[in-house]
Design an enzyme around this catalytic site. Structure first.
Site, PDB file in Angstrom:
ATOM      1  N   GLU A 216     146.927  -0.194 -29.501  1.00 18.16           N
ATOM      2  CA  GLU A 216     148.380   0.340 -30.389  1.00 18.16           C
ATOM      3  C   GLU A 216     148.406   0.511 -31.458  1.00 18.16           C
ATOM      4  OE1 GLU A 216     152.170  -2.061 -29.744  1.00 18.16           O
ATOM      5  OE2 GLU A 216     151.946  -1.927 -27.970  1.00 18.16           O
TER       6      GLU A 216
ATOM      7  N   GLU B  11     150.413   0.111 -17.726  1.00 17.53           N
ATOM      8  CA  GLU B  11     151.721  -0.499 -18.088  1.00 17.53           C
ATOM      9  C   GLU B  11     152.728   0.047 -17.451  1.00 17.53           C
ATOM     10  OE1 GLU B  11     151.671  -1.893 -21.854  1.00 17.53           O
ATOM     11  OE2 GLU B  11     149.819  -2.405 -22.563  1.00 17.53           O
TER      12      GLU B  11
HETATM   13  C1  XIL Z   1     154.940  -7.144 -23.610  1.00 20.88           C
HETATM   14  C2  XIL Z   1     155.509  -8.855 -22.416  1.00 20.88           C
HETATM   15  O1  XIL Z   1     155.648  -7.901 -21.007  1.00 20.88           O
HETATM   16  C3  XIL Z   1     156.311  -9.442 -22.977  1.00 20.88           C
HETATM   17  O2  XIL Z   1     156.656 -10.434 -21.829  1.00 20.88           O
HETATM   18  C4  XIL Z   1     155.657  -9.945 -24.238  1.00 20.88           C
HETATM   19  O3  XIL Z   1     157.295 -10.681 -24.682  1.00 20.88           O
HETATM   20  C5  XIL Z   1     155.672  -8.925 -25.335  1.00 20.88           C
HETATM   21  O4  XIL Z   1     155.022  -7.917 -24.698  1.00 20.88           O
HETATM   22  N1  XIL Z   1     152.678  -3.052 -25.006  1.00 20.88           N
HETATM   23  C6  XIL Z   1     151.744  -4.204 -24.449  1.00 20.88           C
HETATM   24  C7  XIL Z   1     151.910  -5.173 -23.850  1.00 20.88           C
HETATM   25  O5  XIL Z   1     150.553  -3.931 -24.709  1.00 20.88           O
HETATM   26  O6  XIL Z   1     151.413  -6.343 -24.020  1.00 20.88           O
HETATM   27  C8  XIL Z   1     153.779  -5.627 -24.200  1.00 20.88           C
HETATM   28  O7  XIL Z   1     153.571  -6.903 -22.820  1.00 20.88           O
HETATM   29  C9  XIL Z   1     154.044  -4.397 -23.106  1.00 20.88           C
HETATM   30  C10 XIL Z   1     154.500  -3.361 -24.313  1.00 20.88           C
END
Ligand code: XIL
Length: 369
Positions: free
Chosen positions: A154, A259
């Site tokens: 990101e 994701e």
């Molecule tokens: C999220 C997790 O799912 C949560 O448990 C945590 O509290 C916050 O992060 N983008 C990403 C992930 O790259 O690491 C994130 O994961 C969701 C958005």
């Protein structure tokens, strides 16, 4: 004589039971897509420690890749300056090895979930020390033990420019190339990826392309790009996704969906109201399916997953992995983000680990290809 026929009868009954069990067994995503791409899931600490038996069963049955949802993030793995806490990450690697799962380690450099000591760091020298030490220590420990790393997560704004993170501020705009260079040195046997959300959108996509080209031009290895895929059911940007698969794969890197989840809930930023009295009404409006998902929404979700997997199959030669962000609906981060305490339904398995209509539809697409 009687014993022999009893044995035969028992044998026959057992074989009928086996056939029945085979016929009614849930199909397996990893089996059905085994010639196309890896199928992954994000797993949490409970699952890594094998304390969630229902999830454990499903993970083994359905997936051949895992991403740690949190345990390899900087705040967990380096909670204090140069003090590392590898316990859960080591367990994850053992769990994956035992169960034939490829680990996508997530992640090395990200502006979010940083250790507290990084929050107010002023000196560029200290940031540089942290940056080099963190990447080198963590990446070398898991070299070859993890299949891949999200090296940088990101780093871009929606307009494709670099996010104004502590890393950009203190290290300058070459920091991403440097992160990959350090990771390549520390972990020559794991693949190295850039991961971000909304990078299928034209401006952010262009920024991503420029970034990948810059890393390549510096003679540094980048093996792939992960499109996170946090989209909305009924509103998946299929055309942009298709263009992105084409554009990214033309750079000679793997394309992944890392994701994936499809929210069915309203987004607070789309329904902004200045009316203070709207809060309580607003709350139930913001959590409309607390008692169950209406058929029409279930169908919308199924259709979006169907369209997406049709596209994934069309480009299967360019796509190396599809990872869902969580094992089942009950465990999804979308129940607590961007609003806490809601009930969302973004994945292929419901809160009881039962396959949803979207699951069967995705399986059917694999079969028809
Ligand atoms: C999220 C997790 O799912 C949560 O448990 C945590 O509290 C916050 O992060 N983008 C990403 C992930 O790259 O690491 C994130 O994961 C969701 C958005």
């Amino acid at each position: 004589m009687q014993t022999a026929s009893t044995v035969l009868l028992i044998a026959a009954l057992i074989s009928i039971q086996t056939v029945k069990a085979q016929n009614t067994a849930t199909p397996s995503l990893k089996e059905i897509f085994k010639n196309d791409f890896f199928i992954g899931t994000a797993i949490n600490a409970q699952q890594i420690e094998e304390k969630d038996l229902a999830a454990d069963k499903l993970i083994k049955q359905q997936f051949n890749a895992v991403t740690p949802e949190n345990v390899m993030k900087a705040e967990v793995i380096e909670p204090a300056w140069n003090k590392f806490s590898f316990d859960l990450a080591d367990k994850l690697v053992d769990y994956a090895q035992k169960n034939n799962l490829k680990v996508n380690a997530h992640n090395l450099i990200w502006h979010s979930q940083l250790p507290a000591f990084m929050h107010h760091m002023q000196s560029a020298d200290s940031v540089k020390q942290y940056f080099e030490n963190h990447i080198t220590t963590v990446a070398s420990r898991y070299d070859g033990k993890v299949y891949s790393w999200d090296v940088v997560n990101e780093a871009l704004n929606e307009d494709g420019t670099l996010r104004n993170s502590i890393f950009l501020q203190k290290l300058g705009d070459n920091y991403i190339v440097e992160a990959f260079r350090l990771a390549q040195k520390a972990s020559p046997h794991s693949k190295l990826y850039y991961n971000d959300y909304n990078i299928e959108q034209p401006k952010k996509r262009a920024g991503t392309i420029a970034l990948i080209k810059k890393i390549q031009a510096a003679g540094v290895r980048i093996d792939g790009v992960g499109i996170q895929g946090h989209w909305k059911a009924g509103n998946v940007p299929l055309n942009d996704i298709e263009e992105s698969i084409k554009d990214f794969s033309a750079l000679g890197v793997e394309v992944m969906f890392t994701e994936l989840d499809l929210s069915v809930l309203p987004n607070p930023w789309e329904n902004t109201t200045a009316d203070v009295s709207a809060t309580s009404k607003g709350n139930s409006k913001m959590n409309p399916y607390a008692n169950g998902l209406p058929d029409s929404v279930q169908q919308k979700l199924t259709k979006s997953y169907t369209d997406l997997f049709k596209l994934f199959m069309k480009y299967k030669k360019d796509i190396s992995r599809i990872t869902f962000w969580g094992v089942n609906d009950g465990q999804s981060w979308l129940n607590n983000w961007p609003v806490r305490g809601r009930t969302n339904y973004p994945l292929l398995f419901d809160k009881d680990f039962k396959p949803k209509p979207a699951f069967y539809s995705v399986i059917a697409i694999a079969k028809s290809n």
